[in-house]
Design an enzyme around this catalytic site. Structure first.
Site, mmCIF file in Angstrom:
data_model
loop_
_atom_site.group_PDB
_atom_site.id
_atom_site.type_symbol
_atom_site.label_atom_id
_atom_site.label_comp_id
_atom_site.label_asym_id
_atom_site.label_seq_id
_atom_site.Cartn_x
_atom_site.Cartn_y
_atom_site.Cartn_z
ATOM 1 N N HIS A 24 0.462 -1.244 0.313
ATOM 2 C CA HIS A 24 0.203 0.196 0.009
ATOM 3 C C HIS A 24 0.703 1.677 0.154
ATOM 4 C CE1 HIS A 24 0.609 -0.737 3.744
ATOM 5 N NE2 HIS A 24 1.144 -0.071 4.105
ATOM 6 N N CYS A 38 2.113 3.504 12.122
ATOM 7 C CA CYS A 38 2.899 2.867 10.816
ATOM 8 C C CYS A 38 3.719 4.019 9.974
ATOM 9 C CB CYS A 38 2.557 2.153 9.900
ATOM 10 S SG CYS A 38 1.137 2.270 9.091
#
Length: 707
Positions: free
Chosen positions: A65, A208
């Site tokens: 992603h 993240c």
């Protein structure tokens, strides 16, 4: 989520055998639907995110992603692989692959939906239903939440967020926080009253680099593990669209803290003084039970964070530059990260200051450094006044180099408390003429002093003033004493000796130094070794009147750094059949990147074929560096590529040196690639508009590595 995934974005027979091929196959489906405008640019963003941390998860899941300017709207593509694709998970290949594409400016509602999917992936029934889906439409509907096949609990947890369209981190974290606050309030006031024992309470933060998938999967995993073990877990997800702070009452009543993150935890001081486990975000996804057990053990031992509010978390010492690393990293690795932290913050000052000074020289000549202050004399219509202005602004920017280097080395070691002694020590290094060596020493000493102070047990009542008064005062005094009285003079002498050595370089010694710097610049194409060579060069010109030798070194370093991308561009032009379609397209961009002194333009080629591209680049870089030194080319600007050729001494010979290195690298790459045997069966198709390039032999089974 109906507009984010459709049957056209689902491939239930994904045939890719590498993660790059899998991402390409799914991305091609996005391109076919107009969701992605530049396939190669988008894949480069996916690869950059993958290089930060593998996106494979235990349980056979891969979630490549990224956020990219090449994405027109938030999109999700799903592929199911019978053979499995290695995304770096500990338990083996992934058979369920989700490619998540978010625009660079994605709105909160869409990011919330993506975070909901991330939470669903922690539900075994949901993933089992995907593995048994019979057609693409059914799989897409399942992911959209239009069927009750997944666990009802998962549907309730994720569907509420998706339906409300609230901001990421608000719908789920805020609700949990509010509920926890309601439960905590009574317990927090009466937990010692002799009533029934309350459950162990943990507050956690997950984050993240992208803030889309791992952040929310880690939160779901911790919450699930907490329910299984009878532990109250309240998670603050610091995602892409911001975050909702945990209620202070919840934090105050918590018995322990888990920080699962690969980027800096925002407002970390809120969790000081509690048993804390500080780890990477994937640890919370893969082994949440162990983390809960670890924090409970620390609480039982009475082991709390001894650091002040802004300090590292406990004995783990997690600091800004270590948060993306593995626990147990060696001292050498940590030292490299600390130094690179300082260099990364210093480079923008180098570029801005150096180019301003170079422009001043270009407009006003090399005598402009003797011009009076523009505060005293500035004539709007005189070019010399503007030249003096540019030169003096650049000089002010250069004056920050050593303090910024020292300050952010200390920051990398000890977080924000390291900034004050680091900047003070760096400024002292300038005062005593200790230069960059003094800045390096000041930064390391400052970080060490702050870490030592933070390990001293402090009464709870005094913790509030530690980061504001005590640590800055004591650390600045200690570092100042050491720099002025103890180590400053020896370092200044070493700096002077190195400067004299550089000034005395001539003949073969200068050529050998140029070759060595060329090898370093081309070894990792923007990595740590490259940065060491670049910093060495910029250190020499970061003064008002750099020596001739220092300017020769800067010229050699920039010339060598231009070689790899220019050589790859030339190779794809003269022998295009040796490269696949993607590499030939990257070759076009490499012309501009190389000409602009951006060595990273060669990374796609080095990643796909490191054993041929990197050695060839190093040889060409060594040739260019050696020739530049031999020709006596000089450079006052630290960056700019061919756009600063007018500022280069001996510009024609300088261009000859670059051309020679480019030709050498190009020839070596063509020869080495021509010797390899063509590899058939490459997988570049798999989606709408996909297809293979028959004249593009690419390694089939080899996993590209990040350069």
């Amino acid at each position: 989520m109906s507009d984010m995934i459709t049957a056209d974005l689902v491939d239930l027979d994904l045939s890719a055998d590498t993660k790059e091929a899998a991402a390409r196959a799914l991305a091609e489906r996005m391109v076919a639907l107009g969701r992605v405008t530049d396939l190669e640019g988008f894949l480069a963003d996916v690869a950059a995110r993958e290089a930060q941390m593998p996106t494979g998860l235990d349980g056979g899941i891969g979630i490549p992603h990224c956020r990219s300017e090449h994405v027109t709207e938030p999109t999700l593509a799903f592929g199911r692989s019978a053979a499995g694709v290695d995304f770096g998970a500990a338990d083996g290949p992934a058979d369920l692959i989700f490619l998540i594409a978010a625009p660079a400016g994605a709105d909160d509602a869409h990011l919330t939906i993506l975070s909901s999917l991330a939470r669903q992936l922690m539900n075994a029934e949901f993933t089992a239903a995907l593995r048994s889906a019979g057609d693409a439409a059914a799989a897409a509907a399942l992911i959209r939440g239009e069927e009750p096949a997944p666990a009802e609990d998962a549907a309730e947890e994720t569907g509420s967020t998706a339906d409300t369209g609230g901001t990421a981190g608000t719908a789920d974290t805020g609700a949990v926080s509010a509920a926890a606050s309601a439960e905590t309030a009574p317990g927090s006031t009466g937990q010692d009253s002799g009533g029934p024992a309350r459950p162990f309470r943990i507050v956690a933060v997950t984050s993240c680099p992208t803030g889309i998938a791992h952040t929310y999967m880690a939160a779901e995993s911790l919450e699930n593990a907490g329910r299984e073990e009878g532990v109250e877990v309240v998670v603050e997800t610091q995602g892409s669209a911001g975050f909702t702070r945990l209620d202070p009452a919840v934090i105050a009543a918590a018995d322990g803290v888990i920080l699962a993150h690969d980027v800096a935890v925002r407002e970390k001081d809120r969790f000081a003084g509690k048993p804390t486990v500080d780890t990477g975000v994937k640890a919370a996804i893969n082994r949440p039970g162990e983390l809960i057990g670890e924090v409970r053990d620390k609480a039982a031992r009475g082991e709390v964070t001894a650091a002040a509010a802004d300090g590292p978390a406990g004995s783990g010492g997690a600091t800004p530059v270590e948060r993306g690393g593995e626990s147990g990293e060696g001292y050498g690795t940590k030292l490299r990260k600390w130094l690179m932290s300082g260099v990364s913050y210093m480079v923008p000052f180098v570029a801005a200051g150096g180019l301003l000074i170079a422009l001043g020289f270009a407009i006003g000549g090399y005598e402009i450094n003797k011009a009076p202050s523009v505060m005293d004399h500035f004539v709007w219509t005189q070019a010399d006044s503007w030249a003096a202005l540019l030169f003096q602004i650049g000089g002010v920017a250069f004056a920050f180099l050593v303090p910024v280097l020292a300050g952010y080395i200390a920051y990398g070691m000890a977080d924000r408390p390291g900034l004050v002694p680091g900047f003070v020590g760096g400024s002292i290094a300038l005062t005593i003429n200790a230069g960059f060596l003094g800045g390096l020493a000041a930064g390391l000493i400052s970080g060490a002093v702050v870490l030592a102070i933070q390990r001293v047990p402090i009464p709870k009542a005094l913790r509030g003033i530690m980061p504001v008064v005590v640590i800055p005062l004591v650390s600045a005094a200690v570092v100042g004493f050491l720099m002025f009285v103890v180590i400053g003079k020896p370092i200044a002498s070493a700096q002077e000796g190195m400067t004299d050595w550089l000034n005395g370089l001539s003949g073969a010694n200068a050529v050998l130094l140029g070759a060595l710097l060329g090898l370093m610049m081309c070894f990792d194409l923007g990595g740590p070794v490259n940065k060491v060579a670049y910093t060495f060069a910029t250190a020499g010109i970061a003064v008002a009147s750099p020596s001739d030798s220092a300017m020769k070194i800067m010229a050699a370093v920039m010339a060598a750094g231009m070689v790899p991308p220019l050589a790859m561009a030339l190779a794809t032009t003269v022998r295009g059949r040796l490269f696949n379609a993607a590499e030939r397209e990257n070759g076009k961009a490499a012309w501009v990147l190389g000409a602009s002194f951006i060595s990273e333009g060669a990374i796609p080629f080095a990643a796909a074929d490191p054993l041929r591209v990197i050695p060839s680049s190093m040889v060409g870089g060594a040739v260019t560096g050696a020739l530049s030194m031999a020709f006596g080319a000089t450079l006052r600007a630290p960056h700019g590529g061919i756009f600063v050729v007018p500022l280069i001494g001996n510009p024609l010979l300088y261009l000859v040196a670059i051309a020679a290195g480019v030709c050498v690298t190009t020839a070596l790459v063509i020869v080495l690639k021509g010797l390899r045997k063509p590899v058939t069966g490459t997988s570049t198709q798999g989606g709408p508009g996909g297809g293979t390039d028959p004249s593009a032999p690419t390694p089939g089974a080899k996993q590209p590595v990040a350069a």
